[in-house]
Design a protein around this motif. Structure first.
Motif, PDB file in Angstrom:
ATOM      1  N   PHE A  38      42.697  17.240  36.919  1.00  0.00           N
ATOM      2  CA  PHE A  38      42.830  15.888  37.495  1.00  0.00           C
ATOM      3  C   PHE A  38      43.526  14.950  36.511  1.00  0.00           C
ATOM      4  O   PHE A  38      44.468  14.231  36.856  1.00  0.00           O
ATOM      5  CB  PHE A  38      41.459  15.298  37.851  1.00  0.00           C
ATOM      6  N   TRP A  52      47.182  12.962  36.796  1.00  0.00           N
ATOM      7  CA  TRP A  52      47.417  11.521  36.773  1.00  0.00           C
ATOM      8  C   TRP A  52      48.280  11.086  35.588  1.00  0.00           C
ATOM      9  O   TRP A  52      48.975  10.083  35.664  1.00  0.00           O
ATOM     10  CB  TRP A  52      46.093  10.739  36.795  1.00  0.00           C
ATOM     11  N   THR A  78      47.323   6.816  24.659  1.00  0.00           N
ATOM     12  CA  THR A  78      45.872   6.769  24.793  1.00  0.00           C
ATOM     13  C   THR A  78      45.522   6.583  26.264  1.00  0.00           C
ATOM     14  O   THR A  78      46.325   6.106  27.053  1.00  0.00           O
ATOM     15  CB  THR A  78      45.247   5.628  23.992  1.00  0.00           C
ATOM     16  N   GLY A 118      41.969   5.946  29.163  1.00  0.00           N
ATOM     17  CA  GLY A 118      40.547   5.648  29.340  1.00  0.00           C
ATOM     18  C   GLY A 118      39.814   6.873  29.828  1.00  0.00           C
ATOM     19  O   GLY A 118      40.290   7.560  30.718  1.00  0.00           O
ATOM     20  N   LEU A 124      35.657   7.798  30.599  1.00  0.00           N
ATOM     21  CA  LEU A 124      34.238   7.423  30.569  1.00  0.00           C
ATOM     22  C   LEU A 124      34.037   6.119  29.806  1.00  0.00           C
ATOM     23  O   LEU A 124      33.075   5.954  29.069  1.00  0.00           O
ATOM     24  CB  LEU A 124      33.389   8.531  29.948  1.00  0.00           C
ATOM     25  N   ASN A 156      43.460   6.062  47.561  1.00  0.00           N
ATOM     26  CA  ASN A 156      44.778   6.672  47.368  1.00  0.00           C
ATOM     27  C   ASN A 156      44.926   7.875  48.293  1.00  0.00           C
ATOM     28  O   ASN A 156      43.958   8.325  48.915  1.00  0.00           O
ATOM     29  CB  ASN A 156      45.014   7.034  45.898  1.00  0.00           C
ATOM     30  N   LEU A 159      38.296  14.766  44.762  1.00  0.00           N
ATOM     31  CA  LEU A 159      37.887  14.497  43.382  1.00  0.00           C
ATOM     32  C   LEU A 159      39.087  14.107  42.519  1.00  0.00           C
ATOM     33  O   LEU A 159      38.976  13.255  41.632  1.00  0.00           O
ATOM     34  CB  LEU A 159      37.174  15.720  42.805  1.00  0.00           C
ATOM     35  N   ALA A 160      40.243  14.719  42.819  1.00  0.00           N
ATOM     36  CA  ALA A 160      41.451  14.315  42.094  1.00  0.00           C
ATOM     37  C   ALA A 160      41.756  12.849  42.382  1.00  0.00           C
ATOM     38  O   ALA A 160      42.156  12.092  41.499  1.00  0.00           O
ATOM     39  CB  ALA A 160      42.635  15.193  42.500  1.00  0.00           C
ATOM     40  N   TYR A 162      39.495  10.462  40.487  1.00  0.00           N
ATOM     41  CA  TYR A 162      39.719  10.438  39.033  1.00  0.00           C
ATOM     42  C   TYR A 162      40.582   9.248  38.645  1.00  0.00           C
ATOM     43  O   TYR A 162      40.399   8.652  37.590  1.00  0.00           O
ATOM     44  CB  TYR A 162      40.392  11.736  38.581  1.00  0.00           C
ATOM     45  N   GLU A 163      41.510   8.892  39.522  1.00  0.00           N
ATOM     46  CA  GLU A 163      42.388   7.775  39.207  1.00  0.00           C
ATOM     47  C   GLU A 163      41.602   6.475  39.089  1.00  0.00           C
ATOM     48  O   GLU A 163      41.953   5.571  38.341  1.00  0.00           O
ATOM     49  CB  GLU A 163      43.466   7.637  40.288  1.00  0.00           C
ATOM     50  N   THR A 214      36.711   7.852  36.006  1.00  0.00           N
ATOM     51  CA  THR A 214      36.414   9.171  35.450  1.00  0.00           C
ATOM     52  C   THR A 214      34.920   9.449  35.495  1.00  0.00           C
ATOM     53  O   THR A 214      34.501  10.590  35.646  1.00  0.00           O
ATOM     54  CB  THR A 214      36.887   9.257  33.990  1.00  0.00           C
ATOM     55  N   PHE A 215      34.130   8.393  35.407  1.00  0.00           N
ATOM     56  CA  PHE A 215      32.685   8.585  35.406  1.00  0.00           C
ATOM     57  C   PHE A 215      32.219   9.107  36.764  1.00  0.00           C
ATOM     58  O   PHE A 215      31.454  10.073  36.846  1.00  0.00           O
ATOM     59  CB  PHE A 215      31.984   7.266  35.060  1.00  0.00           C
ATOM     60  N   THR A 243      33.962  10.673  38.882  1.00  0.00           N
ATOM     61  CA  THR A 243      34.476  12.041  39.016  1.00  0.00           C
ATOM     62  C   THR A 243      33.569  13.026  38.293  1.00  0.00           C
ATOM     63  O   THR A 243      33.220  14.075  38.836  1.00  0.00           O
ATOM     64  CB  THR A 243      35.889  12.153  38.411  1.00  0.00           C
ATOM     65  N   LEU A 244      33.197  12.673  37.078  1.00  0.00           N
ATOM     66  CA  LEU A 244      32.349  13.576  36.302  1.00  0.00           C
ATOM     67  C   LEU A 244      31.046  13.858  37.041  1.00  0.00           C
ATOM     68  O   LEU A 244      30.635  15.009  37.204  1.00  0.00           O
ATOM     69  CB  LEU A 244      32.062  12.961  34.927  1.00  0.00           C
ATOM     70  N   ASP A 298      40.220   2.834  35.573  1.00  0.00           N
ATOM     71  CA  ASP A 298      39.606   2.891  34.248  1.00  0.00           C
ATOM     72  C   ASP A 298      40.267   3.969  33.407  1.00  0.00           C
ATOM     73  O   ASP A 298      40.049   4.070  32.223  1.00  0.00           O
ATOM     74  CB  ASP A 298      38.092   3.098  34.339  1.00  0.00           C
ATOM     75  N   SER A 299      41.097   4.810  34.053  1.00  0.00           N
ATOM     76  CA  SER A 299      41.756   5.859  33.274  1.00  0.00           C
ATOM     77  C   SER A 299      43.217   5.488  33.000  1.00  0.00           C
ATOM     78  O   SER A 299      44.070   6.348  32.890  1.00  0.00           O
ATOM     79  CB  SER A 299      41.680   7.192  34.014  1.00  0.00           C
ATOM     80  N   ALA A 300      43.482   4.193  32.917  1.00  0.00           N
ATOM     81  CA  ALA A 300      44.871   3.759  32.725  1.00  0.00           C
ATOM     82  C   ALA A 300      45.455   4.322  31.435  1.00  0.00           C
ATOM     83  O   ALA A 300      44.762   4.480  30.436  1.00  0.00           O
ATOM     84  CB  ALA A 300      44.931   2.240  32.693  1.00  0.00           C
ATOM     85  N   LEU A 301      46.738   4.611  31.515  1.00  0.00           N
ATOM     86  CA  LEU A 301      47.419   5.253  30.388  1.00  0.00           C
ATOM     87  C   LEU A 301      48.209   4.223  29.600  1.00  0.00           C
ATOM     88  O   LEU A 301      48.907   3.406  30.166  1.00  0.00           O
ATOM     89  CB  LEU A 301      48.358   6.323  30.945  1.00  0.00           C
ATOM     90  N   ASP A 302      48.085   4.246  28.289  1.00  0.00           N
ATOM     91  CA  ASP A 302      48.950   3.450  27.420  1.00  0.00           C
ATOM     92  C   ASP A 302      49.853   4.402  26.672  1.00  0.00           C
ATOM     93  O   ASP A 302      49.367   5.237  25.910  1.00  0.00           O
ATOM     94  CB  ASP A 302      48.122   2.673  26.367  1.00  0.00           C
TER      95      ASP A 302
END
Lengths: 663, 514
Positions: free
Chosen positions: A186, A190, A211, A213, A215, B315, B392-393, B396-397, B400-401, B403-404, B488-492
């Motif tokens: 997953f 993403w 980096t 995010g 949990l 989504n 679940l995929a 995840y976007e 993540t919590f 999803t877990l 919450d799983s944003a990418l930098d």
């Protein structure tokens, strides 16, 4: 028409036909069709592999069918063939074909042979789907498919409670790993917007500073993704923490142990890390974890292996330990060495298991080495095959002669590269690996000495007692009990012979290709040329370390199990707690039982009795029912049945309504 | 005007239902089977003629009745798939009741056929009140099926079923009245585009939620389901798990999400929280059940929780995954209840401990049961995997919590299903009567084989099912895009490192001597 389609789908076809026909035809039908399919697959696989060795082949992908398209997430059924796949193809189809053949003899008396052979072929299909995957989801399909086949084969003798328990344990523990694998897929999707492996590997270096995010924390993207994927690998490859299912999996028939739980399925985790090696190379923390877990498993399993009595369990722990070598090789960046050890290990470990099966077959299903002894003279061919396997696994070979058995080439390369890597973790892995090599030598020779040397102790075995209809007292001085071990039939001896050749020669022949030939690997793994140079430049002491500890292990085993057989008992007594700690597998099973299994059932009962019944139902529907029941007693009083009282109520209601409307 | 195929699909079972009331048992069975097969054929025709990528609403029929209330039918891809599920399961239900129902057969068949009318109606309705009528009327035949042909404790179960589901419906009706008043129409496609005031959306959402959460069912309003399943006859359980439980999910996707997008986004946390509890809680409860039907009922609650998290992921993957879980679960849990029914018909007990070692005397049964068990566990290659994986995929976007927590369902699911399978199909044949049971007969083959084929089809080539829904899901995603939650799983993206992790430098350039 591409031969890879036949290689992959013939076993599936054979499995379906054999499974559906099942007992409506003589079992020889199912046996022939599955074994035939596997030999064809094997015959088609070797040319592919050899063409990669000679450098005449190029990576290719054969599309099969659309699978899923959901927005940006799309993946298809496709078969990828490159160097890495080609290596796995020959390992899988060769061992599988030989195991099919071996099972003709080994399973001769079993009434459910069609089912057994159908499962074996189904497993092979799933494993082939795994190694030919071009995207992570198809890899997961194969991953789960081999899990299913493993579950079915461990529980093949489904009347035995222990076999059922082991089967469920294997599936559920693997699912813990799968949780990590799925989250990893997953996350990868993403981050990269794709699950296609080549595209991910290409884009991975560009993400090495990012980096993400997870949990609620901010973590390095590639580290978290690789660690999640590696958790999946840990489950399948029985690494420390998720290893508990593998020894129990020995409940399955021995050919299954050889094929699934030694040569192929359990190496899927190593394959995955190698397949994704360019991705792992962007994740230093994850690689550190791979190295550490690999080294820890390597030594852990070896300590347990020294104390077990069940011949199959010794080999099972040995497998676990050898997988640890492969992982730490990958962790320090020597993916070629990891794959090389996977390759040689497949031959000698399958050989050891099938040899053990031959011993068990000869000893009337007895698996406890305490009741073996002196079998060398009774089953000489099995003995020589086991000897070849033992020489290979203990890594017998001399550097300056440039000659050695298969394990010598691959294991020594791994130890050297770990040392040559020059980091603390690398050194840790080197020392753990060297210590484990000592223990490997000890438990392997212990196995050989207990089984093939010494005095026969057969009559103490219940299985033998059943066979000869005597108790030890009746047998008196004759500790054989008059039992005559018989050498296995030809169908079992041929696979032993073929694998013996592999155990002797596979290292010698293929070492230059696997270790030093960057062109051979091409783009299929991350090939670290400088690291290989450093591997070759390590001091001679490092190069001889494995050989020296092998001699020490051999000597100690000889001392304890041939020279003076009272030593093991005394040692166990002297080392009391340590011995028990090792013998009880570091108490992992007990720990998990009280940590997970017991609380899960307890919580389930509490949620059910106190939650659903005690709270939700009590205050929910039953509560409403209670209120209505009480309420209706009151309401009954209004229903007097007299017309005038109803008229009065109506009148009052009308007055109230009019009042409401008017004012 | 084009051919009114949807009305015909409603009319065929309705006429057959009335006929069944006046027929004797064998004739009623034949009529019911025949009528459901005609509807299946019509359903296939519907699917074949459905224009993928064409108009959003197809096969529309409209007739003004009174006071703005209209008889309006029409389907999009989502409704099409759920109608297919209903008409596919219905003939199987009739077959499942063939021998096991012996009293009041005519009425029983009539109830099932009426159920089919209402199920098709609810998915095809384009008018809010028409939907409501179908939605609520569906309770009545189910109530009767449990209450008249159910087990020993059927009255309690049917009462509980009715009470729970009715409670939510009242609130939904009030909300609907307000909505029609506000928007000036009861036309569902129009309402799906209507922007209700954000303040009002909250209350409307909650009113609908009360009804859909019960139907779903979500924790903690799930306790009617195990009782209803346990007491219902086999076919009743199949239709309950297969279709009725999908009404909640359909309600979310048709009403809550498109009509109240802001409230959906604001209250997504509530859905997530309840779903996470449901996955863990009901899976653990399933682990300790001694009654086969209860176990599968609890597992349904856990699976439906995956649907709700998928829907509120906002989504494409989440929405499509949720739909696929609904379809897959409809097939698989239906099939599992049929599997229970097969052995219940022989031994008349649902207690797991009374069985054991069925692989020996019922190998074909064991094979089917294994397939459906594995599908329920979500093995890739089966229908449920595709749905669970996508749902679940999707989530995840967003979190993540979540999803877990929800993905732990794959571990627990494996534990309780394999534990069930072990106790039923593996082990010694410790009960003589269970050991004497015969393997599947031709009728039971005819029930299980089509579902098995569909489960594999959906697992290997789900494109057949995803394609019709693609455009509708995309439209819904567009509608939700403005309110979709922050990730919450944003990418930098940082600066990539220049070298690989295991980069080493080799100083000596002379070749090593190996």
């Amino acid at each position: 028409m591409n031969s890879i389609l036949f290689i992959v789908f013939l076993p599936l076809l054979a499995a379906v036909v054999a499974g559906l026909v099942n007992k409506s035809a003589p079992s020889v039908f199912a046996k022939s069709i599955t074994t035939g399919a596997l030999f064809i697959s094997c015959a088609l696989s070797w040319p592919i592999f050899l063409s990669f060795v000679s450098g005449s082949a190029e990576a290719s992908v054969v599309p099969v069918l659309t699978w899923v398209q959901s927005g940006a997430l799309s993946f298809d059924w496709a078969l990828r063939v490159d160097t890495l796949t080609a290596v796995m193809l020959v390992v899988i189809t060769t061992v599988s074909a030989l195991v099919h053949l071996y099972s003709w003899g080994y399973m001769e008396e079993d009434p459910d042979q069609p089912r057994f052979f159908a499962y074996l072929s189904l497993f092979t299909f799933a494993m082939l789907m795994l190694v030919t995957a071009d995207n992570l989801v198809q890899m997961f399909f194969g991953w789960e498919g081999v899990g299913l086949a493993s579950y079915l084969l461990i529980g093949f003798w489904f009347k035995k409670p222990s076999a059922n328990a082991a089967a469920i344990k294997a599936f559920v523990v693997n699912r813990v790993g799968d949780l990590g694998f799925m989250l990893g897929i997953f996350g990868t999707f993403w981050v990269f917007g794709t699950v296609s492996i080549p595209e991910i590997l290409e884009a991975a270096p560009g993400m090495s500073g990012a980096t993400i995010g997870f949990l609620g924390l901010r973590v390095h993207t590639m580290d978290v993704l690789c660690i999640l994927l590696f958790i999946g690998a840990m489950g399948k490859s029985a690494q420390l923490g998720l290893h508990t299912w593998l020894p129990d999996a020995m409940e399955g028939p021995t050919p299954v142990s050889a094929l699934i739980h030694a040569a192929t399925m359990v190496t899927a985790g190593v394959f995955m890390v190698c397949r994704l090696s360019p991705m792992f190379e962007t994740a230093p923390v994850a690689l550190g974890m791979v190295t550490f877990i690999g080294a820890a498993t390597c030594i852990f399993a070896a300590t347990v292996g020294t104390t077990q009595w069940d011949i199959k369990r010794v080999i099972a722990y040995s497998t676990c330990s050898q997988l640890g070598y492969m992982f730490f090789a990958a962790g320090v960046g020597a993916y070629g060495a990891a794959m090389f050890h996977l390759f040689t290990h497949a031959f000698f470990k399958a050989l050891l298991f099938l040899g053990a099966g031959s011993v068990i077959h000869a000893m009337h299903h007895e698996q406890d080495m305490r009741y073996y002894g002196n079998l060398r003279k009774h089953i000489p061919l099995t003995f020589w095959a086991m000897m070849a396997g033992t020489l290979a696994i203990t890594g017998v070979g001399i550097y300056h002669l440039g000659a050695g058995f298969a394990g010598f080439w691959s294991k020594d390369a791994i130890l050297e590269v770990a040392y040559g890597r020059g980091t603390e973790l690398g050194n840790f892995a080197f020392w753990m690996g060297t210590l484990a090599a000592l223990l490997t030598s000890f438990y392997s020779w212990r196995l050989m000495f207990l089984t093939f040397w010494g005095k026969p102790r057969w009559i103490e075995s219940e299985h033998i007692q059943h066979s000869v209809h005597k108790t030890p007292e009746e047998a008196g001085e004759d500790t054989t009990g008059g039992y005559h071990p018989h050498e296995s039939p030809l169908s079992m001896l041929i696979p032993l012979g073929v694998l013996s050749v592999g155990a002797v020669l596979a290292g010698q022949v293929f070492a230059p290709t696997f270790l030093d030939d960057a062109a051979f690997w091409g783009q299929s793994i991350f090939y670290n040329e400088d690291l290989i140079h450093r591997m070759h430049a390590v001091p001679y002491l490092v190069k001889y370390a494995a050989f020296i500890v092998m001699l020490i292990g051999l000597f100690v085993a000889w001392l304890a199990y041939i020279k003076d057989t009272s030593i093991p008992g005394k040692a166990a007594e002297q080392l009391g707690p340590v011995y028990r700690f090792f013998y009880n597998k570091w108490y992992f099973d007990e720990l998990y039982h009280y940590l997970f299994v017991v609380p899960a059932f307890w919580l389930g009962r509490q949620f059910w009795k106190l939650g659903d019944i005690g709270t939700i139902d009590r205050f929910g529907p039953n509560g409403v029912a209670w209120v209505i029941e009480k309420g209706s007693v009151g309401a009954k009083k209004f229903q007097t049945g007299y017309l005038y009282s109803y008229a009065l109520v109506m009148l009052l209601g009308l007055v109230a309504a009019v009042t409401w409307v008017l004012f | 005007m084009e051919f009114p195929i949807l009305s015909l699909m409603l009319a065929v079972p309705l006429v057959a239902a009335i006929a069944c009331l006046f027929l004797n048992a064998p004739a009623a069975r034949m009529v019911a089977l025949f009528a459901t097969l005609i509807d299946l054929a019509l359903g296939i025709l519907l699917w074949l003629n459905y224009d993928i990528g064409g108009a959003q609403w197809q096969f529309t029929e409209r007739a003004q009745l009174f006071a703005g209330f209209q008889y309006a039918l029409g389907i999009d891809g989502i409704a099409l798939m759920l109608i297919m599920l209903s008409v596919f399961l219905m003939p199987i239900c009739i077959l499942a009741s063939w021998d096991s129902i012996t009293k009041r057969v005519g009425e029983y068949m009539a109830a099932f056929l009426l159920m089919e009318v209402l199920m098709i109606g609810v998915f095809a309705a384009q008018d809010l009140f028409l939907f409501y009528i179908f939605f609520e009327a569906g309770l009545i035949p189910m109530y009767l099926i449990i209450g008249v042909w159910g087990g020993d404790n059927r009255i309690y179960a049917s009462y509980k079923f009715f009470l729970y589901t009715l409670l939510g419906s009242v609130l939904m009706l009030i909300a609907m009245l307000w909505m029609v008043d506000e928007a000036g129409t009861s036309d569902i496609p129009t309402l799906m585009q209507y922007n209700f005031p954000v303040g009002a959306q909250l209350w409307l959402w909650l009113a609908f939620f009360a009804s859909f959460a019960v139907k779903m069912p979500m924790w903690p309003v799930h306790t009617w389901l195990p009782d209803a399943h346990v007491q219902a006859p086999t076919a009743g359980s199949v239709i309950l798990a297969g279709v009725l439980l999908k009404l909640g999910g359909y309600g979310f996707i048709r009403f809550s999400l498109p009509m109240f997008p802001d409230a959906s986004a604001d209250l997504a946390w509530l859905v997530f929280a309840l779903s996470m509890v449901a996955v863990i809680y009901t899976s653990l409860v399933a682990l300790v059940q001694q009654d086969m039907k209860k176990l599968i009922a609890y597992s349904s609650v856990a699976h439906m929780a995956i649907v709700t998290v998928g829907l509120f992921a906002f989504n494409v993957q989440g929405l499509e995954g949720a739909m696929m879980v609904m379809l897959g679960h409809g097939l698989v849990s239906g099939a599992l209840f049929l599997c229970v029914g097969v052995i219940y018909d022989r031994l008349h007990t649902r207690e797991i401990a009374r069985y054991g070692g069925l692989s020996i005397n019922m190998p074909k049964y064991a094979l089917f049961f294994l397939l459906f068990t594995m599908a329920s566990v979500g093995l890739p290659g089966t229908s449920n995997f595709v749905g669970e994986f996508l749902a679940l995929a999707g989530i995840y976007e967003v979190s993540t919590f979540v999803t877990l927590v929800c993905t732990t369902g794959i571990i627990l699911g494996a534990a309780y299903m394999l534990y069930l399978y072990r106790r039923v199909a593996f082990g010694e044949q410790k009960n003589a009567d269970a050991a004497a049971m015969t393997d599947l007969n031709a009728r039971e083959w005819a029930m299980l084989a089509p579902i098995a084929a569909a489960v594999l089809w959906m697992g290997v080539y789900p494109e057949s099912f995803l394609a019709p829904m693609r455009q509708d899901i995309a439209a819904l995603e567009t509608r939700l895009a403005s309110v979709a939650p922050r990730y919450d799983s944003a990418l930098d993206e940082g600066t990539p490192r220049a070298t690989a992790a295991n980069y080493v430098e080799y100083e000596g350039h002379e070749e090593g001597e190996h």
